[in-house]
Design a protein around this motif. Structure first.
Motif, PDB file in Angstrom:
ATOM      1  N   LEU A  23      31.995  20.721  38.205  1.00  0.00           N
ATOM      2  CA  LEU A  23      31.995  19.219  38.357  1.00  0.00           C
ATOM      3  C   LEU A  23      30.869  18.476  38.433  1.00  0.00           C
ATOM      4  CD1 LEU A  23      34.090  17.110  38.485  1.00  0.00           C
ATOM      5  CD2 LEU A  23      34.315  17.258  41.082  1.00  0.00           C
ATOM      6  N   ASP A  24      29.945  18.917  39.135  1.00  0.00           N
ATOM      7  CA  ASP A  24      28.294  18.141  39.456  1.00  0.00           C
ATOM      8  C   ASP A  24      27.982  18.150  37.833  1.00  0.00           C
ATOM      9  OD1 ASP A  24      28.942  17.647  42.036  1.00  0.00           O
ATOM     10  OD2 ASP A  24      27.925  19.612  42.570  1.00  0.00           O
ATOM     11  N   LEU A  25      28.034  19.472  37.134  1.00  0.00           N
ATOM     12  CA  LEU A  25      27.376  19.393  35.875  1.00  0.00           C
ATOM     13  C   LEU A  25      28.037  18.384  34.920  1.00  0.00           C
ATOM     14  CD1 LEU A  25      25.435  20.944  33.946  1.00  0.00           C
ATOM     15  CD2 LEU A  25      27.456  22.712  33.550  1.00  0.00           C
ATOM     16  N   LEU A  26      29.444  18.272  34.917  1.00  0.00           N
ATOM     17  CA  LEU A  26      30.079  17.470  34.021  1.00  0.00           C
ATOM     18  C   LEU A  26      29.776  15.983  34.487  1.00  0.00           C
ATOM     19  CD1 LEU A  26      33.601  19.190  33.916  1.00  0.00           C
ATOM     20  CD2 LEU A  26      31.641  19.404  32.306  1.00  0.00           C
ATOM     21  N   THR A  27      29.906  15.700  35.635  1.00  0.00           N
ATOM     22  CA  THR A  27      29.156  14.367  36.037  1.00  0.00           C
ATOM     23  C   THR A  27      27.954  13.801  35.463  1.00  0.00           C
ATOM     24  OG1 THR A  27      30.842  14.697  37.955  1.00  0.00           O
ATOM     25  CG2 THR A  27      29.383  12.931  37.941  1.00  0.00           C
ATOM     26  N   ALA A  28      27.081  14.746  35.748  1.00  0.00           N
ATOM     27  CA  ALA A  28      25.863  14.562  35.417  1.00  0.00           C
ATOM     28  C   ALA A  28      25.469  14.288  33.834  1.00  0.00           C
ATOM     29  CB  ALA A  28      24.753  15.356  35.881  1.00  0.00           C
ATOM     30  N   ALA A  29      26.406  15.099  33.297  1.00  0.00           N
ATOM     31  CA  ALA A  29      26.127  15.125  31.751  1.00  0.00           C
ATOM     32  C   ALA A  29      26.882  13.718  31.439  1.00  0.00           C
ATOM     33  CB  ALA A  29      26.780  16.267  31.013  1.00  0.00           C
ATOM     34  N   ALA A  30      28.044  13.679  31.958  1.00  0.00           N
ATOM     35  CA  ALA A  30      28.577  12.333  31.323  1.00  0.00           C
ATOM     36  C   ALA A  30      27.837  10.848  31.577  1.00  0.00           C
ATOM     37  CB  ALA A  30      30.114  11.983  32.211  1.00  0.00           C
ATOM     38  N   HIS A  31      27.162  10.832  32.844  1.00  0.00           N
ATOM     39  CA  HIS A  31      26.461   9.548  33.084  1.00  0.00           C
ATOM     40  C   HIS A  31      25.240   9.626  31.953  1.00  0.00           C
ATOM     41  CE1 HIS A  31      27.731   9.443  37.240  1.00  0.00           C
ATOM     42  NE2 HIS A  31      28.690   8.915  36.528  1.00  0.00           N
ATOM     43  N   GLU A  32      24.594  10.720  31.724  1.00  0.00           N
ATOM     44  CA  GLU A  32      23.555  10.811  30.546  1.00  0.00           C
ATOM     45  C   GLU A  32      24.280  10.214  29.032  1.00  0.00           C
ATOM     46  OE1 GLU A  32      20.346  10.817  30.868  1.00  0.00           O
ATOM     47  OE2 GLU A  32      20.615  10.763  32.974  1.00  0.00           O
ATOM     48  N   ALA A  33      25.326  10.964  28.819  1.00  0.00           N
ATOM     49  CA  ALA A  33      26.106  10.554  27.661  1.00  0.00           C
ATOM     50  C   ALA A  33      26.509   9.047  27.707  1.00  0.00           C
ATOM     51  CB  ALA A  33      27.658  11.337  27.575  1.00  0.00           C
ATOM     52  N   GLY A  34      26.696   8.478  28.795  1.00  0.00           N
ATOM     53  CA  GLY A  34      26.891   7.155  28.748  1.00  0.00           C
ATOM     54  C   GLY A  34      25.589   6.262  28.291  1.00  0.00           C
ATOM     55  N   LYS A  35      24.601   6.687  28.715  1.00  0.00           N
ATOM     56  CA  LYS A  35      23.351   5.948  28.505  1.00  0.00           C
ATOM     57  C   LYS A  35      23.208   6.141  26.746  1.00  0.00           C
ATOM     58  CE  LYS A  35      21.139   7.155  32.817  1.00  0.00           C
ATOM     59  NZ  LYS A  35      20.121   8.035  33.519  1.00  0.00           N
ATOM     60  N   ILE A  36      23.280   7.225  26.534  1.00  0.00           N
ATOM     61  CA  ILE A  36      23.531   7.263  24.961  1.00  0.00           C
ATOM     62  C   ILE A  36      24.142   6.467  24.050  1.00  0.00           C
ATOM     63  CG2 ILE A  36      23.393   8.978  22.882  1.00  0.00           C
ATOM     64  CD1 ILE A  36      22.451  11.194  25.092  1.00  0.00           C
ATOM     65  N   ALA A  37      25.465   6.494  24.473  1.00  0.00           N
ATOM     66  CA  ALA A  37      26.390   5.543  23.965  1.00  0.00           C
ATOM     67  C   ALA A  37      25.923   4.376  23.978  1.00  0.00           C
ATOM     68  CB  ALA A  37      27.942   5.733  24.596  1.00  0.00           C
ATOM     69  N   LEU A  38      25.519   3.720  25.165  1.00  0.00           N
ATOM     70  CA  LEU A  38      25.274   2.216  25.404  1.00  0.00           C
ATOM     71  C   LEU A  38      24.106   1.815  24.273  1.00  0.00           C
ATOM     72  CD1 LEU A  38      25.922   1.708  29.236  1.00  0.00           C
ATOM     73  CD2 LEU A  38      27.338   1.084  27.277  1.00  0.00           C
ATOM     74  N   GLU A  39      23.214   2.909  23.877  1.00  0.00           N
ATOM     75  CA  GLU A  39      22.098   2.397  23.030  1.00  0.00           C
ATOM     76  C   GLU A  39      22.826   2.039  21.648  1.00  0.00           C
ATOM     77  OE1 GLU A  39      19.581   5.909  23.096  1.00  0.00           O
ATOM     78  OE2 GLU A  39      18.834   5.501  24.871  1.00  0.00           O
ATOM     79  N   PHE A  40      24.012   2.628  21.231  1.00  0.00           N
ATOM     80  CA  PHE A  40      24.358   2.034  20.116  1.00  0.00           C
ATOM     81  C   PHE A  40      25.460   0.999  20.263  1.00  0.00           C
ATOM     82  CE2 PHE A  40      23.189   6.500  19.568  1.00  0.00           C
ATOM     83  CZ  PHE A  40      22.634   6.492  18.562  1.00  0.00           C
ATOM     84  N   TRP A  41      26.237   0.747  21.334  1.00  0.00           N
ATOM     85  CA  TRP A  41      27.218  -0.042  21.583  1.00  0.00           C
ATOM     86  C   TRP A  41      26.811  -1.628  21.402  1.00  0.00           C
ATOM     87  CZ3 TRP A  41      28.688  -2.830  26.439  1.00  0.00           C
ATOM     88  CH2 TRP A  41      29.949  -3.223  26.566  1.00  0.00           C
ATOM     89  N   ARG A  42      27.615  -2.276  20.384  1.00  0.00           N
ATOM     90  CA  ARG A  42      27.667  -3.628  20.023  1.00  0.00           C
ATOM     91  C   ARG A  42      26.215  -3.694  19.434  1.00  0.00           C
ATOM     92  NH1 ARG A  42      29.428  -6.583  25.691  1.00  0.00           N
ATOM     93  NH2 ARG A  42      31.591  -6.406  25.394  1.00  0.00           N
ATOM     94  N   ARG A  43      25.877  -2.566  18.604  1.00  0.00           N
ATOM     95  CA  ARG A  43      24.690  -2.901  17.770  1.00  0.00           C
ATOM     96  C   ARG A  43      24.775  -2.202  16.386  1.00  0.00           C
ATOM     97  NH1 ARG A  43      19.760  -1.118  22.079  1.00  0.00           N
ATOM     98  NH2 ARG A  43      20.342  -2.415  23.744  1.00  0.00           N
ATOM     99  N   GLU A  44      26.168  -2.352  16.019  1.00  0.00           N
ATOM    100  CA  GLU A  44      26.526  -2.004  14.732  1.00  0.00           C
ATOM    101  C   GLU A  44      26.275  -0.611  14.165  1.00  0.00           C
ATOM    102  OE1 GLU A  44      25.322  -5.184  11.891  1.00  0.00           O
ATOM    103  OE2 GLU A  44      26.303  -6.445  12.891  1.00  0.00           O
ATOM    104  N   PRO A  45      26.730   0.590  14.893  1.00  0.00           N
ATOM    105  CA  PRO A  45      26.306   1.906  14.564  1.00  0.00           C
ATOM    106  C   PRO A  45      26.798   2.222  13.365  1.00  0.00           C
ATOM    107  CG  PRO A  45      28.115   1.783  16.031  1.00  0.00           C
ATOM    108  CD  PRO A  45      27.737   0.502  15.961  1.00  0.00           C
ATOM    109  N   GLN A  46      26.225   3.162  12.594  1.00  0.00           N
ATOM    110  CA  GLN A  46      26.970   3.826  11.454  1.00  0.00           C
ATOM    111  C   GLN A  46      28.192   4.381  11.681  1.00  0.00           C
ATOM    112  OE1 GLN A  46      23.412   6.218   9.751  1.00  0.00           O
ATOM    113  NE2 GLN A  46      24.267   5.581   7.899  1.00  0.00           N
ATOM    114  N   ILE A  47      29.234   4.014  10.688  1.00  0.00           N
ATOM    115  CA  ILE A  47      30.558   4.629  10.833  1.00  0.00           C
ATOM    116  C   ILE A  47      30.816   5.384   9.529  1.00  0.00           C
ATOM    117  CG2 ILE A  47      33.036   3.723  11.225  1.00  0.00           C
ATOM    118  CD1 ILE A  47      31.867   1.039  12.218  1.00  0.00           C
TER     119      ILE A  47
END
Length: 261
Positions: free
Chosen positions: A5-29
């Motif tokens: 669970l600790d591993l998943l939680t830390a990974a999810a939070h880092e994943a969120g940082k990556i996603a927010l770099e693309f969010w509302r910035r017209e990512p490729q689709i």
């Protein structure tokens, strides 16, 4: 070494940082084959990060992700990661906040650790098997209601009379949220009374949320009232019914004997 669970939680939070770099910035689709919906460069970047991080930490675990080619070797693994890099991709594309990262570990057919993280909203839902479900570190519990007064999260398909005994759709209110994983968590925290799907659902959409709901006191089954089984060859569950035990029992009584899957 962190537990799962600790591993998943830390990974999810880092994943969120990556996603927010693309969010509302017209990512490729791109559109997936066979009408499977859109995928963005953010989905793929998050998936690459999670695969590298999680499998790097647990090299003997299997891997099942919406954005990875399925490797049948996962079926022989004692434990398997079940991942949706971005659940609610259409909401992500539209700039909505209601997208999530859904991360789970299955041991055999059962989920034992789960995280659903909504980075744009700062919401972290977590659960370990046999322990209370948490939202941002605080315990959450399901609520109960009568079926006709319930507020149920579901797609329009649930209103098809063919899904209900004698073709009579109960008088519940139907609500909707774009992330299926988040729907399960909203039931877990008592903001809604139930979530239903009369159609087969991909394991990566519901694996994490199913444990969170269960640990919050919900009864969690497929549409036939049977237990959900994960890391299957098809990677599909035959629909879902998730609610507090009394409401769940009522829903099962009112569903058609052969619901449309």
């Amino acid at each position: 070494m962190p537990d799962d669970l600790d591993l998943l939680t830390a990974a999810a939070h880092e994943a969120g940082k990556i996603a927010l770099e693309f969010w509302r910035r017209e990512p490729q689709i791109w559109e997936k084959d066979a009408g499977a919906g859109p995928v963005t460069e953010a989905d793929l970047a998050v998936n690459d990060y999670l695969a590298h991080t999680l499998l790097g930490a647990r090299q003997d675990y299997g891997w099942l992700s919406e954005e990875s080619t399925d490797d049948p070797a996962r079926l022989d693994a004692a434990r398997c990661f079940i991942i949706d890099p971005i659940d609610g991709t259409r909401a992500f594309i539209d700039g909505q906040e209601g997208f999530s990262h859904s991360l789970a570990v299955a041991q055999g057919e059962r989920i034992t650790a789960a995280v659903v993280y909504l980075p744009a909203m700062g919401l972290t839902y977590t659960a370990r098997s046999g322990q209370p479900a948490l939202l941002n570190g605080k315990e959450i519990r399901v609520r109960d209601a009568s079926l006709d007064d319930a507020d149920i999260l579901a797609s329009k398909a649930v209103m098809d009379p063919a899904n209900w005994r004698d073709g009579q759709v109960p008088g519940f209110r139907r609500s909707f949220r774009p992330s299926l994983a988040w729907r399960l968590c909203l039931v877990a925290e008592g903001r809604f009374d139930a979530t239903l799907s009369p159609r087969s659902t991909w394991e990566w959409d519901i694996a994490a949320g199913s444990l969170i709901a269960e640990c919050a006191g919900a009864t969690v089954t497929d549409m036939h009232g049977g237990p959900m089984r994960f890391n299957s060859a098809r990677a599909l569950v035959d629909g879902m019914v998730i609610a507090a035990p009394p409401l769940h029992a009522t829903i099962q009584q009112r569903l058609a004997l052969q619901p449309r899957i």
